[in-house]
Design an enzyme around this catalytic site. Structure first.
Site, mmCIF file in Angstrom:
data_model
loop_
_atom_site.group_PDB
_atom_site.id
_atom_site.type_symbol
_atom_site.label_atom_id
_atom_site.label_comp_id
_atom_site.label_asym_id
_atom_site.label_seq_id
_atom_site.Cartn_x
_atom_site.Cartn_y
_atom_site.Cartn_z
ATOM 1 N N GLU A 10 23.668 6.768 -20.982
ATOM 2 C CA GLU A 10 24.318 6.942 -19.679
ATOM 3 C C GLU A 10 23.477 7.833 -18.775
ATOM 4 O OE1 GLU A 10 28.900 6.252 -21.102
ATOM 5 O OE2 GLU A 10 28.202 8.307 -21.034
ATOM 6 N N CYS A 53 21.084 12.736 -13.172
ATOM 7 C CA CYS A 53 21.170 13.368 -14.479
ATOM 8 C C CYS A 53 20.837 12.284 -15.503
ATOM 9 C CB CYS A 53 22.580 13.916 -14.667
ATOM 10 S SG CYS A 53 22.866 14.592 -16.306
ATOM 11 N N CYS A 109 22.314 12.329 -29.991
ATOM 12 C CA CYS A 109 21.631 13.626 -30.015
ATOM 13 C C CYS A 109 21.591 14.132 -31.446
ATOM 14 C CB CYS A 109 22.379 14.633 -29.129
ATOM 15 S SG CYS A 109 21.477 16.187 -28.885
ATOM 16 N N CYS A 129 26.089 20.599 -31.148
ATOM 17 C CA CYS A 129 26.955 21.475 -30.360
ATOM 18 C C CYS A 129 28.403 20.984 -30.495
ATOM 19 C CB CYS A 129 26.525 21.470 -28.900
ATOM 20 S SG CYS A 129 24.798 21.913 -28.680
ATOM 21 N N CYS A 133 30.350 19.263 -27.437
ATOM 22 C CA CYS A 133 29.697 18.206 -26.650
ATOM 23 C C CYS A 133 29.969 16.828 -27.257
ATOM 24 C CB CYS A 133 28.187 18.468 -26.610
ATOM 25 S SG CYS A 133 27.277 17.215 -25.696
ATOM 26 N N CYS A 166 29.288 17.099 -17.475
ATOM 27 C CA CYS A 166 28.492 17.670 -18.582
ATOM 28 C C CYS A 166 29.225 17.545 -19.901
ATOM 29 C CB CYS A 166 28.295 19.173 -18.396
ATOM 30 S SG CYS A 166 27.166 19.616 -17.134
HETATM 31 N N1 SAH Z 1 20.489 19.029 -24.995
HETATM 32 C C1 SAH Z 1 20.178 19.599 -23.717
HETATM 33 C C2 SAH Z 1 20.470 18.638 -22.592
HETATM 34 C C3 SAH Z 1 21.958 18.327 -22.396
HETATM 35 S S1 SAH Z 1 22.445 19.161 -20.985
HETATM 36 C C4 SAH Z 1 20.901 20.912 -23.539
HETATM 37 O O1 SAH Z 1 21.719 21.239 -24.395
HETATM 38 O O2 SAH Z 1 20.610 21.642 -22.605
HETATM 39 C C5 SAH Z 1 24.150 19.102 -21.038
HETATM 40 C C6 SAH Z 1 24.719 20.442 -20.647
HETATM 41 O O3 SAH Z 1 26.149 20.354 -20.687
HETATM 42 C C7 SAH Z 1 24.327 21.534 -21.603
HETATM 43 O O4 SAH Z 1 24.213 22.739 -20.912
HETATM 44 C C8 SAH Z 1 25.540 21.591 -22.518
HETATM 45 O O5 SAH Z 1 25.630 22.796 -23.199
HETATM 46 C C9 SAH Z 1 26.657 21.354 -21.546
HETATM 47 N N2 SAH Z 1 27.870 20.825 -22.156
HETATM 48 C C10 SAH Z 1 27.980 20.122 -23.298
HETATM 49 N N3 SAH Z 1 29.264 19.798 -23.523
HETATM 50 C C11 SAH Z 1 29.971 20.301 -22.499
HETATM 51 C C12 SAH Z 1 31.343 20.271 -22.143
HETATM 52 N N4 SAH Z 1 32.218 19.639 -22.892
HETATM 53 N N5 SAH Z 1 31.717 20.876 -21.003
HETATM 54 C C13 SAH Z 1 30.804 21.491 -20.209
HETATM 55 N N6 SAH Z 1 29.495 21.537 -20.481
HETATM 56 C C14 SAH Z 1 29.093 20.966 -21.621
#
Ligand code: SAH
Length: 346
Positions: free
Chosen positions: A94, A107, A114, A118, A121, A339
């Site tokens: 996406e 984005c 991945c 986390c 996520c 995000c």
């Molecule tokens: N793997 C990389 C790129 C993904 S960026 C990274 O972690 O930076 C996606 C961003 O959204 C990251 O900052 C991640 O921590 C954040 N994120 C992930 N899940 C989220 C959620 N449920 N709500 C808000 N931010 C989230």
């Protein structure tokens, strides 16, 4: 599809020129085809109208163009657009277009799924299926740029690698894609308008510094206390904060670029004064900016956005320590485009 055919966009311009010479044609033909492949983003050999029919057929016999296909496009009430794009092997990633008054940001994804874990996520739940090729990353940007022109009457201004995947776990391909995006033979965008976001892979952050990259770096920190960070981002046990910090110091010493931290404040997890104090300590070695991101729920409430008092406390303490803070409101929530929500649900 004929399995012997090669992906033509895996060739460099030099290789393409050599190929034409080996076919008894002029090297210059390689330049023409290269321009079609990248600058003009041709989806087929047939579209290359200044190339003779015979040559196009010869290319067809030898190569494929593995162009992505926008499978579904969803538009949010706030103008955000989410593309589910299909790759040549049927997998889906996406990408999102986020328009604001001053910029339009793409984005983009760097991996299918991945490999990091986390816990907050949605993409993490897919696991990593494969890395994206440079052309698959580039195509996402072109698709978003076209949509930006069509629906918002302006070209794309910024790119963030904040879609699916961990860009630094697919470093070479991300770098090649950025080279194309920034080159005059591609989209000619400034690297200063590109942000690569990482969960924090120390070795690769140092490599980026050594490679003298010109784009910006964002780190998804979420906690500056090892115990807390490991509980929400388990890979932190392998790459603890001391290593991350050392790598970032190295990055700053080499690039003199400000570091941006992404940070969600969750109820009962990192919403106390000690959490902010640790963040301030962590950021101190270089000019820093903290983006406080709104949490986008992905499950049945294991994680909850902290209350506004906690956010205000973060803001005040950070500002008192001369750390820039922004509070980022979610965009595209209604279409699961925000995000952490990218998980191929559509
Ligand atoms: N793997 C990389 C790129 C993904 S960026 C990274 O972690 O930076 C996606 C961003 O959204 C990251 O900052 C991640 O921590 C954040 N994120 C992930 N899940 C989220 C959620 N449920 N709500 C808000 N931010 C989230």
């Amino acid at each position: 599809m004929n399995k012997d055919k090669k992906d033509i966009r895996a060739l460099t311009k030099e290789q393409l020129r050599d190929f034409f010479v080996s076919e008894g044609d002029k090297a210059f033909r390689g330049n023409q085809v290269y321009e079609w492949l990248w600058q003009k983003s041709a989806h087929s050999f047939e579209a290359m109208t200044n190339i003779s029919k015979e040559t196009r057929e010869m290319l067809e016999d030898n190569f494929v163009i593995n162009h992505i296909r926008v499978d579904t496009m969803q538009r949010s009430n706030d103008g955000t657009i989410k593309n589910a794009v299909q790759l040549h092997d049927g997998l889906i990633v996406e990408s999102v277009l986020i328009p604001t008054a001053t910029r339009t940001t793409a984005c983009v994804s760097s991996q299918v799924g991945c490999s990091l874990d986390c816990r907050f996520c949605a993409t993490a739940r897919l696991k990593r299926m494969r890395n994206l090729n440079p052309d698959e990353i580039y195509d996402q940007v072109v698709a978003i740029d076209n949509e930006s022109r069509l629906y918002h009457n302006k070209p794309l201004s910024n790119i963030v690698f904040m879609g699916m995947g961990e860009p630094l776990m697919n470093y070479n391909n991300v770098l090649k894609a950025i080279d194309k995006i920034t080159s005059d033979e591609g989209l000619g965008m400034s690297p200063k308008r590109i942000v690569v976001s990482t969960s924090g892979v120390p070795k690769m952050i140092k490599k980026m510094a050594d490679d003298d990259v010109k784009f910006k770096l964002a780190v998804s920190l979420h906690s500056a206390i090892d115990e807390v960070r490991t509980s929400i981002m388990p890979f932190n046990a392998t790459f603890p904060l001391a290593d991350l910090r050392e790598a970032l110091e190295y990055w700053y010493a080499k690039t003199k670029n400000r570091i941006t931290y992404e940070y969600v404040v969750w109820k009962g997890i990192n919403d106390k004064r000690k959490d902010v104090d640790a963040l301030v300590q962590f950021c101190k070695f270089a000019p820093s900016k903290v983006n406080l991101i709104e949490y986008n729920p992905i499950d049945d409430g294991e994680f909850q956005q902290a209350n506004s008092d906690a956010i205000t406390m973060y803001q005040k303490v950070l500002e008192a320590n001369r750390i820039t803070v922004t509070i980022r409101r979610s965009r595209g929530k209604d279409i699961d485009a925000a995000c952490g929500q990218l998980a191929n649900k559509s």
